[in-house]
Design a protein around this motif. Structure first.
Motif, PDB file in Angstrom:
ATOM      1  N   ALA A   1     -14.837   5.209  14.260  1.00  0.00           N
ATOM      2  CA  ALA A   1     -14.229   6.439  14.769  1.00  0.00           C
ATOM      3  C   ALA A   1     -14.187   7.522  13.690  1.00  0.00           C
ATOM      4  O   ALA A   1     -14.439   8.698  13.967  1.00  0.00           O
ATOM      5  CB  ALA A   1     -12.826   6.157  15.284  1.00  0.00           C
TER       6      ALA A   1
ATOM      7  N   ASN B   1     -14.329  16.057  19.820  1.00  0.00           N
ATOM      8  CA  ASN B   1     -14.654  14.925  20.685  1.00  0.00           C
ATOM      9  C   ASN B   1     -16.149  14.674  20.853  1.00  0.00           C
ATOM     10  O   ASN B   1     -16.577  13.520  20.936  1.00  0.00           O
ATOM     11  CB  ASN B   1     -14.040  15.144  22.072  1.00  0.00           C
ATOM     12  CG  ASN B   1     -12.551  15.360  22.016  1.00  0.00           C
ATOM     13  OD1 ASN B   1     -12.084  16.498  21.992  1.00  0.00           O
ATOM     14  ND2 ASN B   1     -11.790  14.295  21.971  1.00  0.00           N
TER      15      ASN B   1
ATOM     16  N   THR C   1     -16.612   9.498  30.186  1.00  0.00           N
ATOM     17  CA  THR C   1     -15.803   8.278  30.274  1.00  0.00           C
ATOM     18  C   THR C   1     -16.597   7.200  30.994  1.00  0.00           C
ATOM     19  O   THR C   1     -17.078   7.420  32.106  1.00  0.00           O
ATOM     20  CB  THR C   1     -14.499   8.544  31.053  1.00  0.00           C
ATOM     21  OG1 THR C   1     -13.782   9.607  30.418  1.00  0.00           O
ATOM     22  CG2 THR C   1     -13.632   7.303  31.089  1.00  0.00           C
TER      23      THR C   1
ATOM     24  N   GLY D   1     -14.753   1.157  31.274  1.00  0.00           N
ATOM     25  CA  GLY D   1     -14.841   1.056  29.824  1.00  0.00           C
ATOM     26  C   GLY D   1     -14.044  -0.123  29.290  1.00  0.00           C
ATOM     27  O   GLY D   1     -13.803  -1.102  30.005  1.00  0.00           O
TER      28      GLY D   1
ATOM     29  N   GLU E   1      -9.737   1.787  19.318  1.00  0.00           N
ATOM     30  CA  GLU E   1     -10.517   3.019  19.151  1.00  0.00           C
ATOM     31  C   GLU E   1     -10.532   3.880  20.408  1.00  0.00           C
ATOM     32  O   GLU E   1     -10.885   5.055  20.349  1.00  0.00           O
ATOM     33  CB  GLU E   1     -11.954   2.679  18.742  1.00  0.00           C
ATOM     34  CG  GLU E   1     -12.050   2.055  17.356  1.00  0.00           C
ATOM     35  CD  GLU E   1     -13.489   1.804  16.929  1.00  0.00           C
ATOM     36  OE1 GLU E   1     -14.387   2.432  17.521  1.00  0.00           O
ATOM     37  OE2 GLU E   1     -13.711   0.995  16.023  1.00  0.00           O
ATOM     38  N   THR E   2     -10.182   3.316  21.552  1.00  0.00           N
ATOM     39  CA  THR E   2     -10.282   4.068  22.805  1.00  0.00           C
ATOM     40  C   THR E   2      -8.931   4.348  23.464  1.00  0.00           C
ATOM     41  O   THR E   2      -8.841   5.203  24.342  1.00  0.00           O
ATOM     42  CB  THR E   2     -11.151   3.292  23.822  1.00  0.00           C
ATOM     43  OG1 THR E   2     -10.547   2.012  24.080  1.00  0.00           O
ATOM     44  CG2 THR E   2     -12.557   3.084  23.284  1.00  0.00           C
ATOM     45  N   TYR E   3      -7.889   3.643  23.044  1.00  0.00           N
ATOM     46  CA  TYR E   3      -6.589   3.744  23.714  1.00  0.00           C
ATOM     47  C   TYR E   3      -6.069   5.185  23.766  1.00  0.00           C
ATOM     48  O   TYR E   3      -5.656   5.665  24.826  1.00  0.00           O
ATOM     49  CB  TYR E   3      -5.580   2.839  23.004  1.00  0.00           C
ATOM     50  CG  TYR E   3      -4.196   2.843  23.621  1.00  0.00           C
ATOM     51  CD1 TYR E   3      -3.949   2.195  24.827  1.00  0.00           C
ATOM     52  CD2 TYR E   3      -3.135   3.497  23.008  1.00  0.00           C
ATOM     53  CE1 TYR E   3      -2.683   2.185  25.400  1.00  0.00           C
ATOM     54  CE2 TYR E   3      -1.873   3.497  23.572  1.00  0.00           C
ATOM     55  CZ  TYR E   3      -1.653   2.846  24.762  1.00  0.00           C
ATOM     56  OH  TYR E   3      -0.411   2.856  25.331  1.00  0.00           O
TER      57      TYR E   3
ATOM     58  N   ASP F   1      -7.667   7.974  23.601  1.00  0.00           N
ATOM     59  CA  ASP F   1      -8.482   8.828  24.476  1.00  0.00           C
ATOM     60  C   ASP F   1      -8.088   8.628  25.943  1.00  0.00           C
ATOM     61  O   ASP F   1      -7.974   9.603  26.700  1.00  0.00           O
ATOM     62  CB  ASP F   1      -9.969   8.507  24.299  1.00  0.00           C
ATOM     63  CG  ASP F   1     -10.512   8.975  22.957  1.00  0.00           C
ATOM     64  OD1 ASP F   1      -9.912   9.897  22.372  1.00  0.00           O
ATOM     65  OD2 ASP F   1     -11.528   8.417  22.499  1.00  0.00           O
ATOM     66  N   TYR F   2      -7.885   7.379  26.323  1.00  0.00           N
ATOM     67  CA  TYR F   2      -7.462   7.120  27.704  1.00  0.00           C
ATOM     68  C   TYR F   2      -6.079   7.716  27.974  1.00  0.00           C
ATOM     69  O   TYR F   2      -5.822   8.287  29.035  1.00  0.00           O
ATOM     70  CB  TYR F   2      -7.438   5.619  27.985  1.00  0.00           C
ATOM     71  CG  TYR F   2      -8.802   5.033  28.309  1.00  0.00           C
ATOM     72  CD1 TYR F   2      -9.505   5.455  29.436  1.00  0.00           C
ATOM     73  CD2 TYR F   2      -9.383   4.057  27.503  1.00  0.00           C
ATOM     74  CE1 TYR F   2     -10.753   4.919  29.751  1.00  0.00           C
ATOM     75  CE2 TYR F   2     -10.624   3.510  27.809  1.00  0.00           C
ATOM     76  CZ  TYR F   2     -11.306   3.948  28.937  1.00  0.00           C
ATOM     77  OH  TYR F   2     -12.544   3.421  29.242  1.00  0.00           O
TER      78      TYR F   2
ATOM     79  N   SER G   1      -6.278  11.521  28.448  1.00  0.00           N
ATOM     80  CA  SER G   1      -7.261  12.021  29.418  1.00  0.00           C
ATOM     81  C   SER G   1      -6.621  12.791  30.567  1.00  0.00           C
ATOM     82  O   SER G   1      -7.273  13.596  31.223  1.00  0.00           O
ATOM     83  CB  SER G   1      -8.062  10.846  29.996  1.00  0.00           C
ATOM     84  OG  SER G   1      -7.245  10.060  30.857  1.00  0.00           O
TER      85      SER G   1
ATOM     86  N   ALA H   1     -10.776   0.349  33.079  1.00  0.00           N
ATOM     87  CA  ALA H   1     -11.177  -0.251  31.807  1.00  0.00           C
ATOM     88  C   ALA H   1     -10.735  -1.709  31.747  1.00  0.00           C
ATOM     89  O   ALA H   1      -9.682  -2.070  32.274  1.00  0.00           O
ATOM     90  CB  ALA H   1     -10.588   0.526  30.628  1.00  0.00           C
TER      91      ALA H   1
END
Length: 501
Positions: free
Chosen positions: A117, A174, A227, A231, A236-238, A240-241, A244, A280
């Motif tokens: 990231a 982003n 997205t 997913g 690394e993605t938490y 962003d979700y 959102s 996800a």
């Protein structure tokens, strides 16, 4: 003798290799020159005793090595040695990461603290907001990140150019943005100008935007297309979700095979709700404790739940029922239609409030915190949080001071166990302290200063409706960095097999 000497030299050489670092350690007399002589620098302000800094260290080193070949440098500053330099740059907690483009252009690092990231974020930062592309550079640009956007428009189409640039400026943290006015290149990519192609390393590989160039429409298209259809939730993605703006449907399963099997089963539901609900999978072995945060049992998988991320509401699917396409489709459709009531986890309302700090639970949250006649200072804490335990006696003292002051009916000092009660507020670390001013409850102010009684009094006086200030009695508490512990459940804290999101 020579053999022993050579062996010793070999050990020294090996040690030198082992300790070689691509992260530059800076001091007050080297910081300015380093920043001036490098186009872009990511600087970490840290303290050796800081647990989060220790966790970041190997990720930071890995990112530094990856970015070195791209002339993007990473540096670190030990704030226990360079106190003046850290104060100069407004460092209040550890680690603090800042992006420098020279000494006068500084911005906070906003990405996750993982090597991949950090690398991705800094590559995007090193590029212009919009890169001008040609047939010789387009293919390489497509590989700049997992998601890139390229606009194709005529050279004379200034309106589309300006709109795209506006979106790029807003979302440059982003995604990488590129543009070209080469009509032949647009034709080769299968589009007619004006158009935007979002290239991605997953799902169908690309998505095309051909509507009128409107900033809001482009942003919506970008967030939806970028997205993954289904997913994966992880460190690394938490974030962003969560940011959102869309609800997130979690698929908990313990093996990769089972996660794929359920994903394939539910793909039609995810496709039908694309842009409405994100889907996800989540590794139930590594992050099973997170199921408890969604009011699911943490020992029964596979499981399914939806989180309304904006209001922080939880909608767990009955774990006694099998996960079938028909049942999940009905559950998700009913959720979207507003026919499913949220699950609310709450401790019982205290029969009496004992002690000066008011105890808040989910069931009395609105009555106490949203009481429009009072300034309410609320601490969100976790029982396992060491920083919360250290704050407790100071917080009690603060509450006692207001309880016997002229403001006793106007200021409430309260706390809520955020691991046992569902609260509507976003809490990313413990303790989190917020002031909800009387008359403007929607404008809560988050506290970020030192956790002393004196500083908390100043905060209430400066941000509350009643400007309520009281005199501190006894010895003044010593200032300490406003460190927080990342949110996770108690089970996740106590079990090494579980990681935090």
């Amino acid at each position: 003798m020579h053999t022993a000497r050579n062996f010793a030299l070999g050990l020294l050489a090996a040690a030198a290799v082992a300790t070689a670092s691509d992260v530059e350690q800076l001091k007050k007399d080297t910081f300015d020159d380093f920043v001036k002589t490098n186009d872009i620098v990511l600087a970490e302000f840290f303290a050796p005793w800081c647990g989060h800094c220790k966790a970041l260290a190997p990720e930071y080193e890995e990112a530094a090595t990856s970015l070195k070949e791209k002339d993007i440098r990473l540096a670190k500053i030990d704030c226990t040695e360079e106190t003046e330099l850290c104060q100069q740059h407004g460092v209040e907690g550890y680690p603090t990461l800042k992006v420098f483009r020279g000494l006068d252009n500084v911005s906070p690092y906003k990405g996750p603290r993982k090597a991949a990231a950090i690398t991705s974020y800094m590559i995007k930062q090193s590029l212009p907001a919009v890169s001008t592309l040609t047939k010789d550079t387009l293919e390489e640009f497509k590989k700049a990140d997992k998601v890139v956007l390229v606009a194709f428009f005529d050279a004379a189409d200034k309106a589309s150019n300006e709109t795209f640039s506006k979106v790029a400026d807003k979302l440059r943290d982003n995604y990488p943005f590129g543009a070209t006015n080469d009509a032949a290149l647009a034709e080769a990519e299968g589009v007619t100008a004006p158009a935007i192609v979002l290239y991605k390393e997953f799902d169908e590989g690309k998505a095309v935007f051909t509507e009128k160039f409107d900033a809001e429409a482009i942003e919506k298209f970008t967030k939806t297309a970028a997205t993954p259809l289904i997913g994966e939730v992880g460190p690394e993605t938490y974030s962003d979700y969560m940011s959102s703006g869309l609800p997130l449907a979690y698929i908990f399963a313990e093996t990769a095979e089972e996660r794929k099997e359920i994903s394939d089963l539910l793909k039609p539901v995810a496709e039908a709700q694309r842009g409405v609900v994100n889907f996800a999978t989540i590794d139930a072995k590594a992050f099973g404790a997170h199921a408890g945060n969604l009011n699911l049992k943490t020992d029964k998988f596979p499981a399914f739940a939806i989180q309304e991320t904006v209001k922080n509401q939880k909608f767990p699917y009955d774990q006694e029922k099998a996960i079938t396409l028909e049942d999940i489709k009905t559950f998700v459709d009913d959720f979207v239609a507003g026919k499913v009531d949220p699950s609310i986890k709450s401790e019982p309302i205290p029969e009496t409030q004992e002690g000066p700090v008011t105890v808040v639970v989910a069931k009395n949250y609105n009555d106490i915190v949203l009481d429009d006649t009072k300034d309410v200072l609320l601490e969100f804490y976790a029982p396992w949080c060491g920083h919360c335990k250290a704050l407790a006696p100071k917080y009690e003292e603060l509450a006692a001071l207001y309880a016997k002051s002229e403001f006793k009916d106007k200021v409430v000092i309260a706390k809520v166990d955020a691991t046992l009660n569902d609260v509507p507020d976003e809490v990313q670390g413990f303790p989190t302290i917020k002031l909800f001013p009387a008359g403007s409850k929607s404008e809560a102010v988050t506290y970020s200063g030192a956790r002393t009684v004196e500083d908390l009094i100043k905060f209430i006086a400066e941000n509350g409706k009643y400007k309520a200030s009281v005199s501190e009695e006894g010895e003044e508490a010593s200032a300490a960095p406003a460190a927080t512990e990342s949110t996770t459940s108690e089970a996740a804290k106590q079990t090494e097999d579980h990681d935090e999101l």
